[in-house]
Design an enzyme around this catalytic site. Sequence first.
Site, PDB file in Angstrom:
ATOM      1  N   PRO A   2     -34.699  34.348  29.821  1.00 37.40           N
ATOM      2  CG  PRO A   2     -33.778  32.290  29.343  1.00 37.40           C
ATOM      3  CD  PRO A   2     -35.258  32.881  29.303  1.00 37.40           C
ATOM      4  CD  GLU A   3     -35.298  39.785  26.101  1.00 36.17           C
ATOM      5  OE1 GLU A   3     -34.688  40.489  25.400  1.00 36.17           O
ATOM      6  OE2 GLU A   3     -36.217  39.769  26.550  1.00 36.17           O
TER       7      GLU A   3
END
Length: 271
Positions: A2-3
């Site tokens: 996850p960014e």
Amino acid sequence: MPELPEVEVTRRSFAQRIQGARILHARAGLPLRWPLGRGAEQLAGLTVLRVDRRGKYLLLQLDDGVLLVHLGMSGSLSFRADAPPPGRHDHFDLVTTQGTLRLNDPRRFGAVLWSASLQVDPARKLLGSLGVEPLGDAFDPAAFHAGLKARRAPIKQVLLAGDVVVGVGNIYASEALFLAGIRPTTRADRLSRARADRLHAAIRQVLMRAVERGGSTLRNFSSAAGESGHFQAEAAVYGRAGQPCLRCATPLRQIRQGQRSTFFCPMCQRA
DNA sequence: CTATGGACCTGAATGC
DNA sequence: TGCATTCAGGTCCATA
């Protein structure tokens, strides 16, 4: 996994549905990055007022304090009315009147922790030194350029550090630098105002587009609603070492910066 | 103060 | 097939 875009897509996928729910029970599995900071049993009875985001942290605002959730490298959230028994990598459950929020995180770099408010520890310590939100109004070109002027490290690593601007992770850092035509190894303080402006625009563009597309699917990202994202197919340089640049057909290169892979085009990104 | 390398942990992919 | 090595989307912390 996850960014910022993945975290934001996750937030949107369950924020409305959990809003107003009362916590019936919380279950902690194997240890995550940090201890919860309050007994899981003490969360029962609290109400989830709303879900915000700061950088890559999700903030579940409660009627007593706030629950910070970070997905680390391999975390993902699901929210459903009838959750099956926890599996091997399900390490936190928040069972509410409106459904169960579940953190699945094989590597356990993620975290769930309670803080009395955002102004005191642990929230203050974790969020206090974060840079500006890239999709917010405070992210303006002049301030961004000024922030870069104070740093001598390579621009790629300054972006990843998250103290100038938050949310740009390893995939989108390479993508944004490609869009802006900037070599990842260039010292941050050597960027002219004009090039900083291009990078500023590229960061916004790549992040906004990824949010619209539902996040990256490099491994197997899916939102809490179970939908996978479609950004992967659009990565111009990330994960494409040796393949032709989409703009000039020059073979893309892969290097190491601070133990992380960086991808770039040696022709389109010359300085 | 800034910059850098190690640390945390599991699983998939690759190499011999 | 089996076993060792490398790599993976994050970021805190100790050290220089």
